[in-house]
Design an enzyme around this catalytic site. Structure first.
Site, PDB file in Angstrom:
ATOM      1  N   GLU A   1       5.337   0.214 -21.483  1.00 39.54           N
ATOM      2  CA  GLU A   1       5.312   1.686 -21.442  1.00 39.54           C
ATOM      3  C   GLU A   1       4.356   2.255 -22.484  1.00 39.54           C
ATOM      4  OE1 GLU A   1       9.604   3.294 -20.768  1.00 39.54           O
ATOM      5  OE2 GLU A   1       9.753   1.366 -21.750  1.00 39.54           O
TER       6      GLU A   1
ATOM      7  N   LYS B   1      20.908  -2.871 -21.448  1.00 44.71           N
ATOM      8  CA  LYS B   1      19.501  -2.551 -21.249  1.00 44.71           C
ATOM      9  C   LYS B   1      18.535  -3.509 -21.932  1.00 44.71           C
ATOM     10  CE  LYS B   1      18.121   1.498 -20.365  1.00 44.71           C
ATOM     11  NZ  LYS B   1      17.344   2.076 -19.307  1.00 44.71           N
TER      12      LYS B   1
ATOM     13  N   SER C   1      18.722  -0.946 -25.939  1.00 46.94           N
ATOM     14  CA  SER C   1      19.123   0.446 -26.092  1.00 46.94           C
ATOM     15  C   SER C   1      20.242   0.513 -27.123  1.00 46.94           C
ATOM     16  CB  SER C   1      19.609   1.000 -24.753  1.00 46.94           C
ATOM     17  OG  SER C   1      20.479   2.090 -24.964  1.00 46.94           O
TER      18      SER C   1
ATOM     19  N   GLN D   1     -20.457  13.880 -37.326  1.00 51.33           N
ATOM     20  CA  GLN D   1     -19.512  13.188 -38.220  1.00 51.33           C
ATOM     21  C   GLN D   1     -18.143  13.028 -37.540  1.00 51.33           C
ATOM     22  OE1 GLN D   1     -19.557  13.682 -42.600  1.00 51.33           O
ATOM     23  NE2 GLN D   1     -17.675  14.845 -42.309  1.00 51.33           N
TER      24      GLN D   1
ATOM     25  N   LYS E   1     -16.589   9.414 -35.519  1.00 52.03           N
ATOM     26  CA  LYS E   1     -16.019   8.147 -35.983  1.00 52.03           C
ATOM     27  C   LYS E   1     -14.529   7.985 -35.742  1.00 52.03           C
ATOM     28  CE  LYS E   1     -19.476   8.326 -39.424  1.00 52.03           C
ATOM     29  NZ  LYS E   1     -19.775   9.621 -38.775  1.00 52.03           N
TER      30      LYS E   1
ATOM     31  N   THR F   1       0.904  -1.153   0.000  1.00 51.34           N
ATOM     32  CA  THR F   1       0.000   0.000   0.000  1.00 51.34           C
ATOM     33  C   THR F   1       0.943   1.203   0.000  1.00 51.34           C
ATOM     34  OG1 THR F   1      -0.095   0.107   2.407  1.00 51.34           O
ATOM     35  CG2 THR F   1      -1.811  -1.203   1.335  1.00 51.34           C
ATOM     36  N   HIS F   2       0.566   2.245  -0.695  1.00 49.50           N
ATOM     37  CA  HIS F   2       1.453   3.418  -0.864  1.00 49.50           C
ATOM     38  C   HIS F   2       2.783   3.012  -1.520  1.00 49.50           C
ATOM     39  CE1 HIS F   2      -1.177   5.379   2.197  1.00 49.50           C
ATOM     40  NE2 HIS F   2      -1.145   4.167   2.725  1.00 49.50           N
TER      41      HIS F   2
END
Ligand code: ARG
Length: 463
Positions: free
Chosen positions: A295, A288, A282, A327, A330, A160-161
């Protein structure tokens, strides 16, 4: 029609054709061509009904039917030439029909207007999207369920938090999302049921003097019934707003899960490993592995929520009945639907491919004094302390452990008894994370037994 510059469909009273800018702002064919199948389906139902009612001859109706099938196959083959001068899908189809079958094409629009036509086409399209989104949500639920089943008793920290709170099970966490996506499916199902009424035959706004059979067209198009008020029929876009609202809530759920995957896959958490298939590298940092799909999914939520707000804004000030503002409904819905379906597919793939790091989850579950509540509960149960006092005693023990640089189970019995003399050695049983989660058997609680029961229930529901 003698005039060659004014619109062939409605140019009777016009001497001049539209300015190029007018054509650019007015034409919707660039996007509403996506409604071609629904438009042709609606026209076929309308023509068949007109013939059955004796408003069209069988010969004309047959020519229209054949012509529409030809138009359909031309569009599907990619050989159809769409024209901006013909504004929208409705007039593009009708103009081509005229070229193909001649004068009979002009009889198709009897007892109909583009206002009820577009409302019908769009409802059919959105109805299909409800079904597609439901299938996507269901597949995602199955992926989450497989994770829940595999990890019914794996422990992880519950937060929590975003602070360690109490240990929970991996399966329980996965099932929380199964519940959320079930509600999304429920909202779509409700919206679908409500939108399943047919506007066709409302004509421009007031109905028609021709003896049409609206029940027949409604049935032919798979609607429950015709809409009861012609003004409402042509001016209602609630069905699109309900779809967008349900989509926005589903997207918000997807975004929360995406956010968890981003956090969990970081080097600081290492709760999960995302698959190569849903990550990227990356170009400068060789180490990476980025959670790009998660994301992007988190970000795409903005498009769906934006579409919802955009259409609410279009609709909010419109007097009855149809206004050309509508119109603008859409593109928002098309984009939101495409985005939602893609997001659901991406999330399903990510969830299926995600490998939980069980040792890291367990280590994290055991840190951060996560069983402090279990200790307080033990003091209540075994020593009959009022909960508030138990909370205070436990807080003192946590502070002691913090000073000692250890966790609660690492304190000695003597250290514990220094804080409260009644504490016995069996307190250590409740300080372990597995015992902690196993004890949470209240309905809806995180115990592995509960998770297994819920997995069994969901397997039945999802089939
Ligand atoms: N292209 C129009 C739309 O999408 C079709 C309806 C046009 N109706 C009209 N009265 N101009 O809303």
């Amino acid at each position: 029609m003698t005039d060659t510059t004014s619109n062939a469909m409605w140019g009777g009273r016009f001497a001049d054709g539209p300015d190029a800018i007018m054509e650019a702002i007015n034409a919707s064919i660039g996007f509403d061509k996506r409604l071609y199948a629904q438009d042709i389906r609606g026209s076929r139902a309308h023509a068949a009904m007109l013939a059955a009612q004796g408003i069209l001859t069988d010969r004309d109706a047959e020519a229209i039917r054949e012509g529409l099938l030809t138009v359909l196959s031309e569009i599907e083959a990619g050989s159809f030439e769409f024209s901006a001068a013909l504004e929208d899908i409705h007039m593009n189809v009708e103009a081509r029909l005229k070229t193909l079958i001649g004068e009979a094409a002009g009889r198709l629009h009897t007892a109909r207007s583009r206002n009820d036509q577009v409302a019908t086409d769009f409802r059919l399209w959105v109805r299909d999207q409800c079904d597609a989104a439901d299938a996507g949500l269901r597949a995602l639920q199955s992926a989450l369920l497989a994770q829940a089943e595999a990890g019914a008793d794996w422990v992880m920290p519950g937060f929590t938090h975003l602070q360690t709170a109490q240990p929970v099970t991996w399966g329980h966490h996965m099932l929380a999302y199964v519940e959320m996506f079930a509600r999304d499916r429920g909202r779509l199902a409700d919206a679908r049921a409500r939108m399943n009424e047919c506007p066709l035959g409302a004509a421009a706004l007031a109905g028609t003097s021709f003896p049409i059979d609206r029940d027949a067209t409604a049935e032919a198009l798979g609607f429950e019934r015709p809409m009861a008020n012609s003004l409402d029929a042509v001016s209602d876009r609630d069905f699109a707003l309900e779809f967008l609202s349900a989509a926005a809530i589903a997207a918000m759920h997807l975004s929360r899960l995406a956010e968890e995957l981003v956090i969990w896959s970081s080097a600081q958490f290492r709760f999960v490993a995302l698959s190569d298939r849903f990550s990227t590298g990356s170009s400068i940092m060789p180490q990476k592995k980025n959670p790009d799909a998660a994301e992007l999914l988190r970000a795409k939520t903005g498009r769906i929520m934006g579409a919802m707000v955009a259409l609410f804004t279009v609709m909010k000030g419109l007097p009855l009945a149809y206004s050309k503002d509508m119109q603008e409904d859409k593109e928002q819905v098309f984009d939101a639907a495409d985005t939602l379906l893609l997001s659901l597919a991406a999330m399903e793939g990510m969830v299926r491919d995600t490998t939980p790091n069980r040792p890291a989850l367990e280590a994290a579950a055991a840190s951060g004094f996560s069983t402090a509540t279990d200790l307080a509960d033990w003091l209540v149960r075994e020593l009959d302390l009022p909960f508030r006092e138990a909370h205070h005693v436990t807080g003192t023990l946590v502070a002691l452990a913090e000073r000692e640089g250890c966790d609660l189970p690492d304190l000695s019995l003597a250290q514990m008894q220094g804080v409260h003399g009644g504490i016995r050695a069996d307190v250590f049983d409740v300080l372990g994370v597995h015992n902690s989660v196993a004890s949470r058997t209240s309905y809806g609680g995180t115990a592995p037994a509960n998770v297994r029961a819920q997995v069994a229930r969901w397997k039945e529901v999802l089939g």
